[in-house]
Design an enzyme around this catalytic site. Sequence first.
Site, PDB file in Angstrom:
ATOM      1  N   TRP A  90       0.819  -1.207   0.000  1.00 42.55           N
ATOM      2  CA  TRP A  90       0.000   0.000   0.000  1.00 42.55           C
ATOM      3  C   TRP A  90       0.853   1.256   0.000  1.00 42.55           C
ATOM      4  CZ3 TRP A  90      -4.432  -1.041  -1.776  1.00 42.55           C
ATOM      5  CH2 TRP A  90      -5.044  -2.264  -1.501  1.00 42.55           C
ATOM      6  N   LYS A 121     -11.849  -1.762   7.751  1.00 39.02           N
ATOM      7  CA  LYS A 121     -11.064  -2.702   8.527  1.00 39.02           C
ATOM      8  C   LYS A 121     -11.318  -2.541  10.025  1.00 39.02           C
ATOM      9  CE  LYS A 121      -7.451  -2.649   4.978  1.00 39.02           C
ATOM     10  NZ  LYS A 121      -7.606  -4.010   4.444  1.00 39.02           N
ATOM     11  N   ASP A 152      -1.214   6.797   6.497  1.00 39.79           N
ATOM     12  CA  ASP A 152      -2.335   5.930   6.133  1.00 39.79           C
ATOM     13  C   ASP A 152      -2.529   4.963   7.297  1.00 39.79           C
ATOM     14  OD1 ASP A 152      -4.071   4.025   5.165  1.00 39.79           O
ATOM     15  OD2 ASP A 152      -2.880   3.504   3.396  1.00 39.79           O
TER      16      ASP A 152
END
Length: 357
Positions: free
Chosen positions: A101, A193, A169
């Site tokens: 990511w 999540k 993030d």
Amino acid sequence: MERSYNFNAGPAALPLDVLKKAQSELTNFKNSGMSVMELSHRSKEYEEVHNRAQQLLRELLNIPENYEVLFLQGGASLQFTMVPINFLGNGNGSYVLTGSWSKKALKEAEKIGKTTIAATSEQTNFDRIPKLNELSIDDNASYVHITSNNTIYGTQWQAFPTVENLIADMSSDILCRPLDVSKFKLIYAGAQKNLGPSGVTVVIADKNFLEKGADNLPTMLDYRTHSKNNSLFNTPPTFAIYMLSLVLEWLKDQGGTEKIQETNNQKASLLYNVIDESNGFYNGHAQKDSRSIMNVTFTLPSDDLTKQFLAESKELGFVGLNGHRSIGGCRASIYNAVPLESVEKLSEFMISFQKKA
């Protein structure tokens, strides 16, 4: 049908109490005669939901008054573009690469302007978080970007760097533990999540930092658009924000981030102890000082045993234990909403599977 032992990486488990609450209000929210999904986003009923979610986030994370709380769309993937297009300017974006990511975030920034890599652990297949003294930040850095937790590789920052204009993030570990928000200029997190269902992205940002964004941006890609309109410039994902507010209420009832961290540490220790005491039958991917309390990744001695492990676990009601295709093996995502009982059952299964293998 009984509830599954849900270890999906995302969209992930939601608290059962939250699902029951949403079920009870699904067709008639607060005697409106409508579902939350049917309410106007300009209505008083929805405005209360929206503002309550913001208030709860501020409370749970002790967010300073000079920080904005935004509810956006497009997931973390859109943030990969919004961050550089707003803040890169004539400097460069400095990225710490700790997994897939963070690499994707860097790739999008490269399309906008200059970038540098402050540190990377790719040479060892992202099995660790670079140490703070390994960071090499360019003097001309507009910001430093990190990914706080890495779902695929099972690593997590244990301490954050003290640098200027830090951006993170936190899609997969926000609210899993107390956090000093003031160390960051901007935090973003897809909800699916640890915050709620997919569809809403939380952004927490220093108001003064937002005002330093580039001029003449596309309207929807300018953070100031959403800041000035309380995230209501266009129709927000109302049901996802409603569910987010219920998850935050649930977390508050659990005792907040300090209490949930205790539970998360307990869940993670159960699985890591099984791995460490298996004499190499289970092999954790992450180095011990970088282990995540949200995603536990491990391999078995062979592909055949891995397939057998996954097949037998599925028969027993375990879901989502397949490792990511890029590294294989197994992964247990044990986010806030995953009950301790589910993790206890998994640890018991892992022990019994090894004994008969």
